[in-house]
Structures are given as structure tokens and as C-alpha cells.
Scaffold this motif. Structure first.
Motif, PDB file in Angstrom:
ATOM      1  N   ALA A 264       0.824  -1.208   0.000  1.00 26.78           N
ATOM      2  CA  ALA A 264       0.000   0.000   0.000  1.00 26.78           C
ATOM      3  C   ALA A 264       0.854   1.252   0.000  1.00 26.78           C
ATOM      4  O   ALA A 264       0.598   2.206  -0.753  1.00 26.78           O
ATOM      5  CB  ALA A 264      -0.937  -0.009   1.208  1.00 26.78           C
ATOM      6  N   VAL A 265       1.908   1.272   0.817  1.00 27.27           N
ATOM      7  CA  VAL A 265       2.801   2.433   0.862  1.00 27.27           C
ATOM      8  C   VAL A 265       3.533   2.599  -0.468  1.00 27.27           C
ATOM      9  O   VAL A 265       3.662   3.716  -1.000  1.00 27.27           O
ATOM     10  CB  VAL A 265       3.804   2.287   2.026  1.00 27.27           C
ATOM     11  N   HIS A 266       3.996   1.483  -1.023  1.00 29.21           N
ATOM     12  CA  HIS A 266       4.724   1.514  -2.295  1.00 29.21           C
ATOM     13  C   HIS A 266       3.857   2.105  -3.412  1.00 29.21           C
ATOM     14  O   HIS A 266       4.290   2.980  -4.164  1.00 29.21           O
ATOM     15  CB  HIS A 266       5.156   0.095  -2.654  1.00 29.21           C
ATOM     16  N   VAL A 267       2.616   1.633  -3.505  1.00 26.39           N
ATOM     17  CA  VAL A 267       1.726   2.117  -4.570  1.00 26.39           C
ATOM     18  C   VAL A 267       1.356   3.569  -4.339  1.00 26.39           C
ATOM     19  O   VAL A 267       1.286   4.354  -5.288  1.00 26.39           O
ATOM     20  CB  VAL A 267       0.473   1.222  -4.643  1.00 26.39           C
ATOM     21  N   GLY A 302      -7.145 -15.138  -5.350  1.00 24.86           N
ATOM     22  CA  GLY A 302      -5.892 -14.502  -4.958  1.00 24.86           C
ATOM     23  C   GLY A 302      -5.784 -13.088  -5.478  1.00 24.86           C
ATOM     24  O   GLY A 302      -5.053 -12.267  -4.932  1.00 24.86           O
ATOM     25  N   LEU A 303      -6.537 -12.792  -6.543  1.00 22.60           N
ATOM     26  CA  LEU A 303      -6.506 -11.455  -7.123  1.00 22.60           C
ATOM     27  C   LEU A 303      -7.010 -10.412  -6.135  1.00 22.60           C
ATOM     28  O   LEU A 303      -6.453  -9.317  -6.030  1.00 22.60           O
ATOM     29  CB  LEU A 303      -7.360 -11.435  -8.396  1.00 22.60           C
ATOM     30  N   VAL A 304      -8.077 -10.741  -5.393  1.00 22.33           N
ATOM     31  CA  VAL A 304      -8.607  -9.819  -4.394  1.00 22.33           C
ATOM     32  C   VAL A 304      -7.557  -9.565  -3.317  1.00 22.33           C
ATOM     33  O   VAL A 304      -7.342  -8.427  -2.897  1.00 22.33           O
ATOM     34  CB  VAL A 304      -9.900 -10.381  -3.776  1.00 22.33           C
ATOM     35  N   THR A 305      -6.895 -10.622  -2.885  1.00 23.52           N
ATOM     36  CA  THR A 305      -5.851 -10.491  -1.862  1.00 23.52           C
ATOM     37  C   THR A 305      -4.756  -9.557  -2.321  1.00 23.52           C
ATOM     38  O   THR A 305      -4.250  -8.735  -1.542  1.00 23.52           O
ATOM     39  CB  THR A 305      -5.249 -11.872  -1.545  1.00 23.52           C
ATOM     40  N   ALA A 306      -4.385  -9.640  -3.608  1.00 17.61           N
ATOM     41  CA  ALA A 306      -3.269  -8.852  -4.118  1.00 17.61           C
ATOM     42  C   ALA A 306      -3.636  -7.399  -4.350  1.00 17.61           C
ATOM     43  O   ALA A 306      -2.839  -6.495  -4.060  1.00 17.61           O
ATOM     44  CB  ALA A 306      -2.765  -9.465  -5.422  1.00 17.61           C
ATOM     45  N   LEU A 307      -4.831  -7.145  -4.871  1.00 16.94           N
ATOM     46  CA  LEU A 307      -5.156  -5.803  -5.346  1.00 16.94           C
ATOM     47  C   LEU A 307      -5.940  -4.966  -4.350  1.00 16.94           C
ATOM     48  O   LEU A 307      -5.991  -3.743  -4.499  1.00 16.94           O
ATOM     49  CB  LEU A 307      -5.920  -5.902  -6.670  1.00 16.94           C
ATOM     50  N   GLU A 308      -6.569  -5.607  -3.357  1.00 19.44           N
ATOM     51  CA  GLU A 308      -7.316  -4.796  -2.383  1.00 19.44           C
ATOM     52  C   GLU A 308      -6.431  -3.789  -1.643  1.00 19.44           C
ATOM     53  O   GLU A 308      -6.832  -2.634  -1.490  1.00 19.44           O
ATOM     54  CB  GLU A 308      -8.049  -5.699  -1.389  1.00 19.44           C
ATOM     55  N   PRO A 309      -5.235  -4.177  -1.164  1.00 18.69           N
ATOM     56  CA  PRO A 309      -4.401  -3.166  -0.503  1.00 18.69           C
ATOM     57  C   PRO A 309      -4.090  -1.976  -1.408  1.00 18.69           C
ATOM     58  O   PRO A 309      -3.988  -0.842  -0.939  1.00 18.69           O
ATOM     59  CB  PRO A 309      -3.124  -3.943  -0.146  1.00 18.69           C
ATOM     60  N   VAL A 310      -3.964  -2.231  -2.712  1.00 18.17           N
ATOM     61  CA  VAL A 310      -3.678  -1.157  -3.666  1.00 18.17           C
ATOM     62  C   VAL A 310      -4.861  -0.200  -3.750  1.00 18.17           C
ATOM     63  O   VAL A 310      -4.716   1.025  -3.659  1.00 18.17           O
ATOM     64  CB  VAL A 310      -3.367  -1.754  -5.048  1.00 18.17           C
ATOM     65  N   LEU A 311      -6.053  -0.745  -3.950  1.00 18.05           N
ATOM     66  CA  LEU A 311      -7.233   0.096  -4.104  1.00 18.05           C
ATOM     67  C   LEU A 311      -7.590   0.809  -2.804  1.00 18.05           C
ATOM     68  O   LEU A 311      -8.073   1.944  -2.818  1.00 18.05           O
ATOM     69  CB  LEU A 311      -8.410  -0.753  -4.582  1.00 18.05           C
ATOM     70  N   ARG A 312      -7.361   0.138  -1.683  1.00 19.88           N
ATOM     71  CA  ARG A 312      -7.609   0.793  -0.396  1.00 19.88           C
ATOM     72  C   ARG A 312      -6.681   1.996  -0.211  1.00 19.88           C
ATOM     73  O   ARG A 312      -7.087   3.037   0.306  1.00 19.88           O
ATOM     74  CB  ARG A 312      -7.379  -0.191   0.758  1.00 19.88           C
ATOM     75  N   ALA A 313      -5.435   1.834  -0.648  1.00 19.41           N
ATOM     76  CA  ALA A 313      -4.442   2.882  -0.419  1.00 19.41           C
ATOM     77  C   ALA A 313      -4.734   4.147  -1.211  1.00 19.41           C
ATOM     78  O   ALA A 313      -4.422   5.252  -0.756  1.00 19.41           O
ATOM     79  CB  ALA A 313      -3.049   2.361  -0.771  1.00 19.41           C
ATOM     80  N   CYS A 314      -5.343   4.018  -2.397  1.00 19.07           N
ATOM     81  CA  CYS A 314      -5.529   5.193  -3.251  1.00 19.07           C
ATOM     82  C   CYS A 314      -6.994   5.434  -3.601  1.00 19.07           C
ATOM     83  O   CYS A 314      -7.285   6.137  -4.575  1.00 19.07           O
ATOM     84  CB  CYS A 314      -4.700   5.051  -4.524  1.00 19.07           C
TER      85      CYS A 314
END
Length: 780
Positions: A264-267, A302-314
């Protein structure tokens, strides 16, 4: 808290007293009204009973006899007295006490004489309270005078006072009782749960949450919302502490692993002000109807696991097909809703497809055409013109929904998923040249000759090349794609830099091996993990005994969708071959095959289900005994936790796909084995075989070879098993799902968007290439 209790008790006393006094006041009024009506009724009856006697006395006109009759009637009726008046209202005779006589209302008599009707009124004076009733006396039609009867009404006031006295003690008892009950209820239902919550939060703050058990749902029934938020907070705190501890431990050990928080921080740092948009056929949250209740569920992905932190972050947007039977009830007028339900952090935009479109776009072109085309499993792909037209329409609908969501976003980042949306990158890029577009192809890419079967290969390739970045699992798929583009389209293909330039637009092609959740945040001691896994193994044996009537010392597990690319039939044949070649494994080893039904509307999948059942029946009928059988088939969708129990209970996991882009079952099995034990038999035709070199690699078409590998795994020494598992776990931990998402989105952000015509080749910065490409070349 003490002042709260005092204020609560005082408020209760005041409120109960006010309500009780008001209630008693109206009770007294009602009681007095009843007594007055009763007195008036008795007085009227009394007057009518003596009216004839008075009339006879008035005929004589003798004052002495009139006085005598008033005294006589006073004694006989028990009234306070009687008075007789002439027609002009002059007193003729009276036995009423003088002090009462002075207080009688003159108007009552006058009105009675004037109207010729009975009149009455209550009065009081001194210590007396009375009721005066006046009766007109007639001789035929002529008014002779009037008779007034006065009766005592003091008892009505006394009865009211008595009611007030009795109500006082009732109110006092009621106040004490209600205060006592309320204080007890507050203490039991409010103070006790709040104390438990406070105690749990205190232990959470100090990092000892496990010391205090979670309060029961009965205890917290009044605070269900607070309890849910408390547990969400508890999970967040525990996850944050675990992540911090893991980060500290790994930093101390010189390791640098990826977690959801780090992703999340990286994105957030990479994306800057750009908003991220994910597009996929499958949605991350689905609403389904269970009885009268609508339930929100998370499909296994697994896609939800990978991309949810990204979408939550931004605060991103996920565009997907609405497939739940209650999905339409959960969205607003723009087909949007905020997710996750408990902590909304990003937007889900749903796209609606009809049953006909599902049949042609999803079942037809995607899964009867592209799926068998890209998997070398010797199932003939089927291409229909009607399916292709529907595929184009649905891709355009996804693109329209995405463009509508991107309307107010500058330099958006788009991440499309899989073969269902091959045309979307070009559609989006034409409308929004400023968008950074990536697509990840989750299945293999075949060689150019195989892909050439597709009648619309040029259109598919042109759609994909609208992306700035295309990701595949392994380098082989990247090279196959570049070779296909080189053969089919007029373009400039750069094999050294793995890029394609067509019509002034450049596309970079990279391998990104997808993985599973494994951040190393909670790695227990291996010895303790072995104790836990032995318990789970015993539970699995008990389940086999109770549900399937099977006793076994050792377990093998296979977990797959019911798909012809997974090599399930070949795997089951190999299990039968094992018992033929090595009969001493009989009655000791059982294979548990979980086969979740999939795409059942497609004939080839229905045929596969029939073949799997026939194979299981044949192997079992050949080798089973009264208390044992070689294969247990579970044909249902199992949740993640249940599958994990089977992974941990099994001695061996079989992954024998005929062709697979990656196959995450292999990595899930490795991630689940925190006891650092177990054997993985893995098809060499999977993407996972590129990374998990310590698995026993097999050719799934070689039935005897797979049987031999199973035997070798069963006979392998514990030291060798654990050494192999440690190396595979290290690989999965370092290249986990979060690193996969970070590499793709980071590389996409590093793509330089340049004018289409006369511009140099778009490229990924050297930093991103050196870290990502070199690692992939080593794996290749």
C-alpha cells in the motif's frame, strides 16, 4: 463511572416519581368523580321517595307540620337536613344546620323554581362539605314550591386523601424496586460488557489480546455494532503488530519481504495523484440472497488479496461483472457501491450481463474458444461468429463503464485482468491516451502455430497491444506472445528489450509470476507447528472414518476446479498404478481429491465430470477393502480454511496439470506447511515448476512416472523432505502476491508516456528492469 451511576439513579427517581404522582392524581380525580355520581344518584332517589310526603304537608300550609316533617324526614333519610320553599323561593321550614344554610347557593333554588326541574350542586363551608339537590313540588300542573335536600359529601374528600396516602407508599416501593432492577440491569448488561470490552482493549493495547477471551455474543447483544468494530480493530492491531514484528525480524536477519502494508505504501508513493482502476470479469464482493437476508461474500480469489491493498491505499475503483443474485439491490443509481462492507475504502462498479451474453461471451468465446486454445490439453477450441460478436460488445461495455469512472481522473492507471478482456486495452487507450494501461494474462500463451487457429487472432493481438504493459507468468509465455505478434501483425518487435511498437505505440512485455499470500508475519516455531499439524492430521483421519468409512495412515490431497487442463483423470490413473506397482501402500494410503464443479454448462466439462467419476469408481472397485478405499472424491466448492486443513493434514500434494499458466495450488500447499514438511508432486507443464524446483517434477501424461514419483515421495527421508520444503517456502515467501502486484504497478508507473508519432520507444526505467527482469531471467 460512579457519577454516571448517581446521575442515572437520580434521573430514575425523578422520572418514576413524576410519572407515579401524575398517575395517582388522575386516579384520585376519577375516584372522586365516581363517588360524586354515586352520591347524586342516591340523593335523587332519596328526594323522589319523600317528595309525596312533602307535597301533602304543603297542601295543609301549616308551618308547624312543615317543620315537623322536615325533622322527621331528616331522621328517616340520614340527610344533613331538608328545607321547604314556597313558589317565590321564601323559606317555609328547614331542618338544615344554620352554618350550612348560610353557605347554600341561592341560585340553585331560583333556577329549579324557574325551570321546574331538579337542580343540584356541591358546596362547602367551614368544616362541612355537602351536596344540595333541589326538587320542585307540583300540585297537578301548578308549582307549589320546592324541597332542598342536603347530604354529607365530606367522605369523598376523605377517600381522596386516603388514596393519596396509599399511593405514596406504592410510589415509594415502586421507585425503590425500579431503581434496584435498573441498577442491576445496568450493572449486568451495560457495566459488565463494557468492562469486558475495556479489558480486551487494554490487553490489545499491551499486545496480550490472547489472554482475554472474546466476550460471547449473548454478553454483547446490546453492543453488536461496537463488538464488530472492536474485533475489526483487534484484527487490525494484531495484523499491524505481526507485520511490524515480522519487518523487524526480517530487517534484523537482512531480509526484505513484501506485506500488504508495504504494498500500500509503495503504490501510494508510486501513483502520486493518479487513481488506480482494476477491471476484471470476476468481482471482489458478491451479494447473494439467503432466505430473507442479503449476504455479502468474497469469492475465493488470490486477485482480491493482491489488489485490495492497492485500491484501499488510493481510493481506487474496481470494475467487474455483477454475478450475485442480489447484486442489483446493493448498488446506487450509477451501479456503484463502496467496499469492503465493514470498512469502505474503494468503489466497486458493476457491469450487467444478460444470460445470453454470459453464454456467448463467457462460456462461448472465452472458455470454449480462448481457454482450450491457450492450454495445450488437446481439447479442440470452438469458435463461433456469434460468440465473437458478443465478446466484442461485452468488452466495449466494460470499456464504457471504465471510461465513465475515469472521466474526472487525470493520468489514471488501469490494470485489466485476463483473457476475458483482451480488447479492452485498445478501447481504453484510444479514448484516454493519457491513461497508463496494463493487462495481465493469467493463462499460458501458446506458440504462434497454435494461436493461429483463432480466426480473430489479429484483432485480439491488436486489442492487447493497446496496453503499455502486458504481463505473463513466465518468460516462455512472453516469448510465445512476441513470436505470435511478429508473425501476425505488421509491427516492430524487440526481443532483446521484450517490447512491441505498432502504429506509433509501444508495449512492454514482462514475466510476473503470480503467487499467494505469504508475508512471513506469523511463522511459528517449526516444532510447535508439527504438533498442530499432527492434530489436524488426526482430525482429517477421523473425518475420513466418519464421513467416508475410510481408515488410512497417510494422506495425499489434490485440489482443483473440475477442468480438463488439471490432469485429474491422469492423476487418478497414476494412483491406481501406484497400488499395482507397490501393493504394500494399500490400506495405508488414501488420496483425497477435491474437485469443485466448474463451467458445468459447457459439454466438455460435463464429460470430464463423468470421466472422473468413472475413474474413481474403477480404481476403488479394483483395490478397496471393507475398511479402506484408495480415493475419496469430494465434488464441492470448499472454502479456503477447509482446503488449508487438508493441505496441512496431507503427507503429499499432487498437482498434475496438463498445462497451466501458474497453478497456485502448489504454492498454497507450500505456504500452508509451516511445519516445513510434506512432499509436492508437480507437473513440469505448470508455471509453478519454474520456481519450485524442489518439488518432484513429473510429466502428467506418464502415468507410471507419476506413480513412481508418488512412491519416491512416500519413501523420502524426513531430512530431505524438510530441506526441500524449506527451500520452496523461502521461494514462495520472497516472491509472494504482494511483490507480484508491486512489480506490475511499479513498472507500469515507470513507463514513460510519449507522443505516438515520431517518439522513441517507450521503456521502463533501468531500475525497474534490473530488479524485475534479471530475477525472471534467472528463473527462466
Amino acid at each position: 463511572m460512579h457519577s454516571f451511576r448517581v446521575r442515572l439513579i437520580l434521573a430514575l427517581i425523578a422520572s418514576v416519581t413524576v410519572v407515579s404522582v401524575a398517575s395517582t392524581y388522575f386516579d384520585v380525580l376519577a375516584h372522586r368523580h365516581v363517588l360524586r355520581e354515586d352520591l347524586e344518584r342516591r340523593t335523587k332517589w332519596m328526594g323522589m321517595s319523600v317528595q309525596s310526603d312533602v307535597q301533602n304537608a304543603m297542601v295543609t300550609g301549616d308551618p308547624t307540620s312543615l317543620l315537623q316533617i322536615t325533622e322527621f324526614l331528616k331522621t328517616r333519610t340520614g340527610a344533613l337536613g331538608l328545607a321547604i320553599y314556597d313558589p317565590h323561593g321564601q323559606l317555609l321550614a328547614s331542618s338544615i344546620p344554620a352554618e350550612i344554610m348560610e353557605g347554600l347557593k341561592r341560585g340553585v333554588m331560583q333556577k329549579s323554581l324557574q325551570n321546574g326541574a331538579e337542580m343540584g350542586a356541591f358546596g362547602h363551608g367551614g368544616d362541612w362539605q355537602w351536596l344540595e339537590e333541589v326538587f320542585p313540588i307540583h300540585n297537578g300542573t301548578q308549582l307549589q314550591g320546592a324541597m332542598a335536600i342536603v347530604v354529607d359529601a365530606g367522605y369523598i374528600h376523605a377517600a381522596g386523601n386516603d388514596l393519596w396516602r396509599r399511593s405514596f407508599w406504592r410510589i415509594l416501593a415502586l421507585v425503590i424496586l425500579i431503581v434496584a432492577i435498573t441498577v442491576g440491569m445496568v450493572r449486568w448488561f451495560l457495566m459488565r460488557p463494557m468492562s469486558r470490552i475495556a479489558e480486551r482493549l487494554r490487553h490489545l493495547r499491551t499486545g496480550r489480546a490472547e489472554d482475554v477471551p472474546l466476550p460471547s455474543t449473548v454478553e454483547l447483544s446490546l453492543f453488536s455494532s461496537l463488538a464488530r468494530e472492536m474485533e475489526n480493530l483487534a484484527e487490525s492491531l494484531k495484523a499491524a503488530r505481526a507485520a511490524a514484528a515480522a519487518e523487524a525480524r526480517l530487517r534484523d536477519a537482512g531480509e526484505l519481504l513484501w506485506t500488504a502494508e508495504r504494498l500500500a505504501v509503495h503504490v501510494r508513493n508510486k501513483a502520486g495523484s493518479s487513481r488506480i482502476f482494476v477491471v476484471s470479469n470476476r468481482e471482489p464482493y458478491m451479494h447473494i440472497q439467503k432466505g430473507r437476508e442479503t449476504v455479502c461474500v468474497v469469492p475465493p480469489s488470490g486477485l482480491v488479496t493482491a489488489l485490495e491493498p492497492v485500491l484501499r491505499a488510493c481510493d481506487g475503483v474496481w470494475v467487474a461483472s455483477g454475478s450475485g443474485d442480489a447484486d442489483a439491490t446493493a448498488v446506487d443509481e450509477f451501479d456503484r457501491l463502496r467496499v469492503p462492507p465493514d470498512e469502505p475504502r474503494y468503489t466497486l462498479r458493476r457491469v450487467w450481463l444478460s444470460q445470453e451474453e454470459e453464454a456467448q461471451y463467457y462460456d462461448g468465446f472465452a472458455n470454449e474458444g480462448l481457454w482450450p486454445l491457450c492450454h495445450i490439453a488437446h481439447t479442440r477450441p470452438i469458435f463461433r461468429a456469434a460468440d465473437w460478436e458478443c465478446y466484442q460488445r461485452v468488452n466495449q461495455r466494460f470499456a464504457d463503464a471504465l471510461l465513465a469512472e475515469m472521466e474526472d481522473s487525470a493520468e489514471p492507471v488501469v490494470f485489466a485482468q485476463d483473457y476475458h478482456l483482451a480488447l479492452l486495452p485498445q478501447l481504453v487507450k484510444k479514448a484516454r491516451p493519457d491513461a497508463r494501461v496494463a493487462i495481465f494474462w493469467h493463462i499460458p500463451w501458446p506458440n504462434p502455430e497454435a494461436f493461429g487457429i483463432c480466426p480473430w487472432q489479429a484483432e485480439l493481438l491488436d486489442g492487447l497491444l493497446g496496453a503499455d504493459l502486458i504481463g505473463f507468468h513466465i518468460p516462455l509465455h512472453c516469448h510465445n506472445f512476441l513470436a505470435t505478434v511478429d508473425r501476425v501483425l505488421e509491427s516492430r518487435t524487440d526481443r532483446e528489450h521484450m517490447s512491441v511498437r505498432r502504429r506509433g505505440h509501444s508495449t512492454v512485455v514482462r514475466p510476473y509470476p503470480v503467487s499467494v499470500t505469504f508475508d512471513g508475519a506469523s511463522r511459528p516455531d517449526a516444532m510447535w507447528a508439527r504438533v498442530e499439524i499432527e492434530q489436524e492430521r488426526e482430525a482429517a483421519r477421523e473425518r475420513l472414518q466418519s464421513e467416508f468409512g475410510v481408515r488410512a495412515e497417510s494422506l495425499m490431497v489434490g485440489v482443483d476446479r473440475l477442468d480438463y487442463t488439471k490432469g485429474i483423470v491422469e492423476r487418478l490413473e497414476a494412483v491406481g498404478q501406484l497400488f499395482e506397482d507397490y501393493p504394500w501402500h494399500r490400506e495405508r494410503l488414501t488420496m483425497v481429491q477435491i474437485a469443485a464443479p466448474s463451467r458445468t454448462r459447457i459439454p466438455s466439462y460435463a464429460d470430464l465430470q463423468r470421466r472422473v467419476r468413472e475413474t474413481v469408481e474403477r480404481v476403488n472397485s479394483t483395490h478397496q477393502t471393507a475398511r479402506w478405499k484408495p480415493i475419496v472424491l469430494i465434488e464441492q466448492q470448499c472454502d479456503h480454511e477447509e482446503v488449508r486443513h487438508w493441505y496441512r493434514a496431507a503427507d503429499m500434494c499432487l498437482v498434475t496439470s496438463l498445462h497451466d499458466g501458474m497453478n497456485l495450488v502448489a504454492k498454497e500447499f507450500v505456504a500452508a506447511r509451516d511445519d516445513e514438511d510434506g512432499v509436492l508432486v508437480l507437473s513440469k507443464f505448470t508455471g509453478a515448476a519454474v520456481e519450485l524446483r524442489d518439488a518432484l517434477l513429473v510429466n502428467p501424461y506418464d502415468i507410471a512416472g507419476v506413480a513412481e514419483a508418488i512412491h519416491r515421495g512416500l519413501e523420502m527421508s524426513s531430512d530431505e523432505r524438510r530441506e526441500r520444503m524449506r527451500r520452496m517456502r523461502r521461494q514462495v515467501m520472497e516472491y509472494n502476491i504482494y511483490l507480484w502486484a508491486a512489480k506490475i504497478l511499479g513498472d507500469l508507473r515507470d513507463v514513460r508516456l510519449e507522443p505516438a508519432e515520431g517518439a522513441e520507444l517507450r521503456r521502463i526505467t533501468s531500475a525497474s528492469v534490473s530488479s524485475g527482469e534479471l530475477a525472471m531471467k534467472k528463473l527462466a
